[in-house]
Design an enzyme around this catalytic site. Structure first.
Site, PDB file in Angstrom:
ATOM      1  N   CYS A   1      49.324 -14.754 -27.948  1.00  0.00           N
ATOM      2  CA  CYS A   1      49.659 -16.171 -27.827  1.00  0.00           C
ATOM      3  C   CYS A   1      48.854 -16.801 -26.690  1.00  0.00           C
ATOM      4  O   CYS A   1      48.661 -16.199 -25.644  1.00  0.00           O
ATOM      5  CB  CYS A   1      51.139 -16.408 -27.578  1.00  0.00           C
ATOM      6  SG  CYS A   1      52.242 -15.764 -28.835  1.00  0.00           S
TER       7      CYS A   1
ATOM      8  N   ARG B   1      43.670 -15.340 -28.907  1.00  0.00           N
ATOM      9  CA  ARG B   1      44.925 -14.706 -28.496  1.00  0.00           C
ATOM     10  C   ARG B   1      46.017 -14.829 -29.549  1.00  0.00           C
ATOM     11  O   ARG B   1      47.074 -14.208 -29.430  1.00  0.00           O
ATOM     12  CB  ARG B   1      45.423 -15.332 -27.187  1.00  0.00           C
ATOM     13  CG  ARG B   1      44.471 -15.178 -26.026  1.00  0.00           C
ATOM     14  CD  ARG B   1      45.049 -15.817 -24.781  1.00  0.00           C
ATOM     15  NE  ARG B   1      46.208 -15.089 -24.308  1.00  0.00           N
ATOM     16  CZ  ARG B   1      46.188 -14.137 -23.385  1.00  0.00           C
ATOM     17  NH1 ARG B   1      45.037 -13.788 -22.839  1.00  0.00           N
ATOM     18  NH2 ARG B   1      47.281 -13.528 -23.005  1.00  0.00           N
TER      19      ARG B   1
ATOM     20  N   TRP C   1      50.852 -15.924 -31.887  1.00  0.00           N
ATOM     21  CA  TRP C   1      50.771 -14.651 -32.588  1.00  0.00           C
ATOM     22  C   TRP C   1      52.211 -14.239 -32.857  1.00  0.00           C
ATOM     23  O   TRP C   1      52.973 -13.981 -31.925  1.00  0.00           O
ATOM     24  CB  TRP C   1      50.044 -13.604 -31.745  1.00  0.00           C
ATOM     25  CG  TRP C   1      49.765 -12.321 -32.473  1.00  0.00           C
ATOM     26  CD1 TRP C   1      48.668 -12.026 -33.237  1.00  0.00           C
ATOM     27  CD2 TRP C   1      50.579 -11.140 -32.504  1.00  0.00           C
ATOM     28  NE1 TRP C   1      48.753 -10.748 -33.736  1.00  0.00           N
ATOM     29  CE2 TRP C   1      49.925 -10.187 -33.300  1.00  0.00           C
ATOM     30  CE3 TRP C   1      51.815 -10.801 -31.937  1.00  0.00           C
ATOM     31  CZ2 TRP C   1      50.452  -8.918 -33.550  1.00  0.00           C
ATOM     32  CZ3 TRP C   1      52.347  -9.546 -32.180  1.00  0.00           C
ATOM     33  CH2 TRP C   1      51.667  -8.616 -32.974  1.00  0.00           C
TER      34      TRP C   1
ATOM     35  N   ASN D   1      55.001 -17.165 -24.257  1.00  0.00           N
ATOM     36  CA  ASN D   1      54.212 -15.996 -24.614  1.00  0.00           C
ATOM     37  C   ASN D   1      54.999 -14.778 -24.150  1.00  0.00           C
ATOM     38  O   ASN D   1      55.312 -14.658 -22.967  1.00  0.00           O
ATOM     39  CB  ASN D   1      52.841 -16.046 -23.916  1.00  0.00           C
ATOM     40  CG  ASN D   1      51.994 -14.822 -24.196  1.00  0.00           C
ATOM     41  OD1 ASN D   1      52.329 -14.015 -25.059  1.00  0.00           O
ATOM     42  ND2 ASN D   1      50.909 -14.673 -23.463  1.00  0.00           N
ATOM     43  N   GLY D   2      55.338 -13.870 -25.065  1.00  0.00           N
ATOM     44  CA  GLY D   2      56.099 -12.683 -24.686  1.00  0.00           C
ATOM     45  C   GLY D   2      57.238 -12.438 -25.655  1.00  0.00           C
ATOM     46  O   GLY D   2      57.338 -13.062 -26.713  1.00  0.00           O
TER      47      GLY D   2
ATOM     48  N   GLU E   1      35.773   5.073 -32.645  1.00  0.00           N
ATOM     49  CA  GLU E   1      35.556   3.662 -32.351  1.00  0.00           C
ATOM     50  C   GLU E   1      34.867   2.962 -33.526  1.00  0.00           C
ATOM     51  O   GLU E   1      35.212   1.820 -33.864  1.00  0.00           O
ATOM     52  CB  GLU E   1      34.724   3.516 -31.073  1.00  0.00           C
ATOM     53  CG  GLU E   1      34.341   2.092 -30.704  1.00  0.00           C
ATOM     54  CD  GLU E   1      35.507   1.168 -30.435  1.00  0.00           C
ATOM     55  OE1 GLU E   1      35.272  -0.043 -30.340  1.00  0.00           O
ATOM     56  OE2 GLU E   1      36.666   1.644 -30.327  1.00  0.00           O
TER      57      GLU E   1
ATOM     58  N   LYS F   1      36.476  -0.213 -35.532  1.00  0.00           N
ATOM     59  CA  LYS F   1      35.786  -1.496 -35.696  1.00  0.00           C
ATOM     60  C   LYS F   1      35.753  -1.907 -37.162  1.00  0.00           C
ATOM     61  O   LYS F   1      35.958  -3.073 -37.494  1.00  0.00           O
ATOM     62  CB  LYS F   1      34.351  -1.420 -35.148  1.00  0.00           C
ATOM     63  CG  LYS F   1      34.268  -1.477 -33.648  1.00  0.00           C
ATOM     64  CD  LYS F   1      34.669  -2.836 -33.113  1.00  0.00           C
ATOM     65  CE  LYS F   1      35.275  -2.761 -31.735  1.00  0.00           C
ATOM     66  NZ  LYS F   1      36.579  -2.133 -31.613  1.00  0.00           N
TER      67      LYS F   1
ATOM     68  N   GLU G   1      39.215  -3.106 -38.219  1.00  0.00           N
ATOM     69  CA  GLU G   1      39.560  -4.389 -37.613  1.00  0.00           C
ATOM     70  C   GLU G   1      38.852  -5.554 -38.295  1.00  0.00           C
ATOM     71  O   GLU G   1      39.450  -6.611 -38.519  1.00  0.00           O
ATOM     72  CB  GLU G   1      39.171  -4.390 -36.130  1.00  0.00           C
ATOM     73  CG  GLU G   1      40.036  -3.527 -35.237  1.00  0.00           C
ATOM     74  CD  GLU G   1      39.539  -3.534 -33.805  1.00  0.00           C
ATOM     75  OE1 GLU G   1      40.376  -3.650 -32.890  1.00  0.00           O
ATOM     76  OE2 GLU G   1      38.313  -3.433 -33.581  1.00  0.00           O
TER      77      GLU G   1
ATOM     78  N   HIS H   1      39.102  21.005 -42.516  1.00  0.00           N
ATOM     79  CA  HIS H   1      40.545  21.261 -42.418  1.00  0.00           C
ATOM     80  C   HIS H   1      41.353  20.140 -43.060  1.00  0.00           C
ATOM     81  O   HIS H   1      42.446  19.815 -42.600  1.00  0.00           O
ATOM     82  CB  HIS H   1      40.945  21.460 -40.962  1.00  0.00           C
ATOM     83  CG  HIS H   1      40.312  22.661 -40.332  1.00  0.00           C
ATOM     84  ND1 HIS H   1      40.852  23.931 -40.410  1.00  0.00           N
ATOM     85  CD2 HIS H   1      39.148  22.790 -39.650  1.00  0.00           C
ATOM     86  CE1 HIS H   1      40.065  24.780 -39.788  1.00  0.00           C
ATOM     87  NE2 HIS H   1      39.019  24.121 -39.313  1.00  0.00           N
TER      88      HIS H   1
ATOM     89  N   LYS I   1      43.870 -10.683 -29.066  1.00  0.00           N
ATOM     90  CA  LYS I   1      42.983 -10.073 -28.085  1.00  0.00           C
ATOM     91  C   LYS I   1      43.745  -9.307 -27.008  1.00  0.00           C
ATOM     92  O   LYS I   1      43.467  -8.153 -26.742  1.00  0.00           O
ATOM     93  CB  LYS I   1      42.122 -11.161 -27.439  1.00  0.00           C
ATOM     94  CG  LYS I   1      41.054 -10.625 -26.500  1.00  0.00           C
ATOM     95  CD  LYS I   1      40.008  -9.848 -27.236  1.00  0.00           C
ATOM     96  CE  LYS I   1      38.883  -9.367 -26.363  1.00  0.00           C
ATOM     97  NZ  LYS I   1      37.975  -8.483 -27.083  1.00  0.00           N
TER      98      LYS I   1
END
Length: 612
Positions: free
Chosen positions: A2, A27, A74, A100-101, A485, A489, A492, A508, A607
Site C-alpha cells: 500500500c 506498492r 494492496w 497501510n498494515g 532467482e 523472476k 513473478e 531425484h 514491492k
C-alpha cells in the site's frame, strides 16, 4: 505494501497526491482513493483499479483543496472493490483515514463497535480502526490526537495511518508502527509518504517517523510525540536522491531501466569502498564490529524472496572465504520458531526496502538474545538500518519495478566485500587470491555492461518460449541460488510456472517432468562444478528436453549441447552470479512483455512487504 501520500500547505493538494500515488503504485494497485478538505468539508473519491482509473472517474469533480490524503491499495482484508478502497470515512462522516498494515485484533474491536450500534460499509480492518478512534473521541470528548493515541494502545498489528478531520481543515494526524512513514519539510508546507518519492521535486528535507510515534502535521508546524504524549524533536535529514532516479528515463518499463542500470549501481556500491590497487576494503559499518564477526562461530542470514537468494549465494562465499558456519533463513519462518540464538552470533538482515515486516521482527528477537545485527539494505533511513548495530547500504538507488533486479546484484556486491574483508582480517584468504578477487570484483560493472550489450538475442528467445507452460532452472554451487532467482523472476513477471533446483537433484524427482516441451535452463558458467553440470545437460538432452543455458564466453562444448545459449564473460566462480543472473532477468522481462503483461506491476505482488 500500500502506498500513502499526504499534503498540507498553500498548493493545490490533488495534483501532488495523484502524482505521488503514481510513484507509489509499485506498492499496491488494487484500488486507489483520495480525501480532500477544502475548508467546508471532506470530499472522498475512490475507485477499484489503478491510479489512472481514479483520475478518469473524477474528471470534472470539484477537487479544490489545500490539504488531502491519498492511498493505493494492496488488498489484505476484503477483495479489491470500490467499497473496500481507501480512504474510509467514519460513521459520522467527520473523519477520513488511510491505512497501510494489518490490525490483527480488528475482529474484537469490530464486535465491540457492533454492540454499540455501529455498522460497516466495507470488509476492511481500516474502517474498524477509524470508527474505534471516533468512538473514543466522542465518548471522551477529546481531541482527535488524543483519541488516536488511546486507540493505538489497544491495537495489535502493524500500521501507518493518516487522518483528516472535518473540524480541523489544515491538519493531518499520522502515526506508525511497523510500516514506513516519511514526512517532507517544505517552506510553509509538509508532505507525507510511504517513501520519499512523492516529495522529491518539492523538498529534499525529510523526517523518518519511528515506531510508536504520532505526528500532528500542519502547513507551518510538525509536532512529533510518542504514545505517552511526550514531545519529540524531529530529526531532519537531507535526501541524496535525484528526481531522475524515479523516472523511466526513456525505457519502456522501470524493470528494464533497472536491469540496464546495474553496471552503474554495482559501481556505486563498490565506489569509495573497494580499492584493488591498494588492496583495501573500507566499510565503516562493518569495521566497528569486525572483531566480533571474526570471533563468531555462526552467521545467520535472514531475508525474504530475492534477498533470500542473495543470502544463499553469500552462504557459499562466506564459508569459502571466512570459514565461518553460515545459515540462511526465511525471515517468515525464523520469527515463528524458537530459534537457538546465542550471544555473539552475527545476524545479517538482507532487505531491499529495509522495511520487510518479517525480517524486522526476526532481527528484533535476535537482538534481544544478544546477537550482533548487521543490515544490508538499499533504502537510507529505513527501519532495518535503524534497528541494526551496523552494516552497509547497497546504494542501488530507488527500485520501482516490483520484481527486484539491481538490488540483488548490489546485495551480492556488498556481501562479497564483507566476506572478503572478514576473511582477510581472519587470515583465511591467501594473499594472492585476495588481491585477484579484489581486482576481479572491480571489473564486474564492466563485465555486466558487456553482458547487457550482447543480450539483444534474448528478445527472440522470449518469443520462442513465451507459450511454455513450465520451466525448470538448474545450477550447482554458486549458481544454484541463481537458478532459484531465475525461476522466481519468470514466475513473478510472466506467470509461467517455474522451479529452480540444484542440478544434481534433478535425478531425484524433477527429471520425471522432462519431455520435448519442457524448457530447461542451466546456469552453466565455467567453475568447479562445470563438468558435472555438462553431464546433467546431456541427461536432459537424451530425454529430448529443450536445453537453454547461460554459459561462459568461448565455451563451445556447452553450446553444442544446447538449443539456445545466453553468454556472459568469464569470472571467478565467487563473482559469477552477478553476471549469470543478468540474462535470466532479461529472459523473464522479455517473456512478460511478449505475453502483453504489466511487468512493472505483476498481479498480486507489491514491492515492500510490510505486513505478514
Amino acid at each position: 505494501m500500500c502506498g500513502i501520500v499526504g499534503y498540507t500547505g498553500p498548493r493545490q493538494a490533488y495534483p501532488i497526491i495523484i502524482k505521488g500515488l503514481k510513484r507509489l503504485e509499485y506498492r499496491g494497485y488494487d484500488s486507489t482513493g483520495v480525501a480532500l478538505h477544502n475548508g467546508s468539508g471532506l470530499k472522498v473519491f475512490k475507485k477499484k483499479g489503478k491510479v489512472a482509473e481514479l483520475e478518469e472517474a473524477i474528471v470534472g469533480k470539484d477537487l479544490n483543496a489545500n490539504v488531502g490524503i491519498g492511498h493505493t491499495r494492496w488488498a489484505t482484508h476484503g477483495e479489491p472493490s470500490d467499497r473496500n478502497a481507501h480512504p474510509h470515512q467514519s460513521a459520522s462522516g467527520k473523519l477520513a483515514m488511510i491505512h497501510n498494515g494489518i490490525i490483527e485484533n480488528y475482529n474484537q474491536l469490530k464486535q465491540e463497535l457492533t454492540n454499540k450500534g455501529y455498522s460497516f460499509t466495507s470488509d476492511t480492518d481500516t474502517e474498524v480502526l477509524l470508527n474505534f478512534i471516533e468512538e473514543i473521541k466522542k465518548n471522551n470528548n477529546c481531541s482527535l490526537e488524543e483519541a488516536v493515541r488511546v486507540a493505538l494502545k489497544r491495537v495489535t498489528g502493524a500500521y501507518v495511518i493518516l487522518l483528516l478531520d472535518a473540524d480541523n481543515p489544515d491538519t493531518i494526524i499520522a502515526a506508525r508502527k511497523g510500516s514506513p512513514l516519511v514526512i517532507g519539510v517544505g517552506k510553509g508546507e509538509h508532505f507525507l509518504g510511504s517513501d520519499a518519492s512523492p516529495m522529491l521535486e518539492y523538498t529534499k528535507e525529510v523526517v523518518y517517523v519511528n515506531d510508536y510515534e504520532l505526528a500532528i502535521v500542519r502547513p507551518d508546524e510538525l509536532i512529533l510525540k510518542n504514545l505517552g504524549n511526550e514531545k519529540l524533536t524531529p530529526y531532519v535529514q537531507k535526501l541524496d536522491i535525484e528526481l531522475a532516479a524515479i523516472e523511466k528515463g526513456g525505457y519502456d518499463h522501470f524493470m528494464l531501466k533497472e536491469i540496464f542500470e546495474q553496471p552503474r549501481t554495482i559501481h556505486d556500491c563498490l565506489r569509495g569502498r573497494l580499492d584493488a590497487t591498494a588492496g583495501t576494503i573500507t566499510m565503516s559499518g562493518i569495521q566497528q564490529y569486525a572483531e566480533q564477526i571474526v570471533q563468531t562461530n555462526r552467521i545467520v542470514m535472514i531475508a525474504c524472496g530475492t534477498s533470500w537468494h542473495a543470502g544463499l549465494v553469500a552462504e557459499y562465499i562466506f564459508e569459502e572465504l571466512t570459514r565461518i558456519n553460515v545459515e540462511v533463513e526465511y525471515a517468515s519462518e525464523f520469527r515463528y520458531r524458537n530459534p537457538v540464538i546465542n550471544k555473539g552470533d552475527v545476524i545479517i538482515a538482507i532487505s531491499q526496502s529495509g522495511e520487510t515486516a518479517d525480517t524486522l521482527v526476526a532481527i528484533e528477537k535476535a537482538k534481544e538474545n544478544g546477537a550482533i545485527i548487521l543490515g544490508v539494505v538499499n533504502v537510507v533511513g529505513s527501519s532495518i538500518a535503524r534497528v541494526s548495530h551496523g552494516g552497509a547500504y547497497t546504494h542501488a538507488g530507488p527500485e520501482i519495478g516490483v520484481a527486484s533486479t539491481k538490488a540483488f546484484t548490489a546485495q551480492l556486491a556488498v556481501l562479497t566485500m564483507i566476506a572478503l574483508k572478514i576473511g582477510y582480517i581472519k587470515g583465511t584468504i591467501e594473499q594472492t587470491r585476495y588481491n585477484n578477487l579484489l581486482k576481479e570484483l572491480e571489473e564486474i560493472p564492466e563485465k555486466v555492461a558487456w553482458t547487457l550489450q550482447h543480450s539483444e538475442h534474448i528478445k527472440a528467445l522470449a518469443e520462442k518460449y513465451k507459450d511454455a507452460r513450465d520451466f525448470l532452472y538448474l545450477g550447482r554451487g554458486y549458481n544454484f541460488p541463481v537458478a532459484l532467482e531465475g525461476a522466481l523472476k519468470l514466475k513473478e513477471i510472466s506467470y509461467i510456472h517455474a522451479e529452480g533446483y540444484p542440478a544434481a537433484e534433478m535425478k531425484h524427482g524433477p527429471i520425471a517432468l522432462v519431455d520435448d516441451q519442457l524448457p530447461v535452463v542451466f546456469v552453466a558458467t565455467k567453475d568447479t562444478y562445470h563438468e558435472k553440470v555438462v553431464s546433467n545437460m546431456q541427461e536432459i538432452k537424451a530425454r529430448k528436453g529443450r536445453v537453454i543455458a547461460v554459459i561462459t564466453e568461448g565455451d563451445e562444448h556447452s553450446a553444442s549441447l544446447c538449443e539456445d545459449v545466453m553468454i556472459v564473460p568469464e569470472a571467478d566462480e565467487i563473482l559469477a552470479p552477478m553476471l549469470s543472473v543478468i540474462p535470466l532477468q532479461l529472459l523473464a522481462y522479455y517473456i512478460g512483455v511478449a505475453k502483453g503483461l504489466d511487468v512493472d506491476k505483476p498481479r498480486n505482488l507489491a514491492k515492500s512487504v510490510t505486513v505478514e
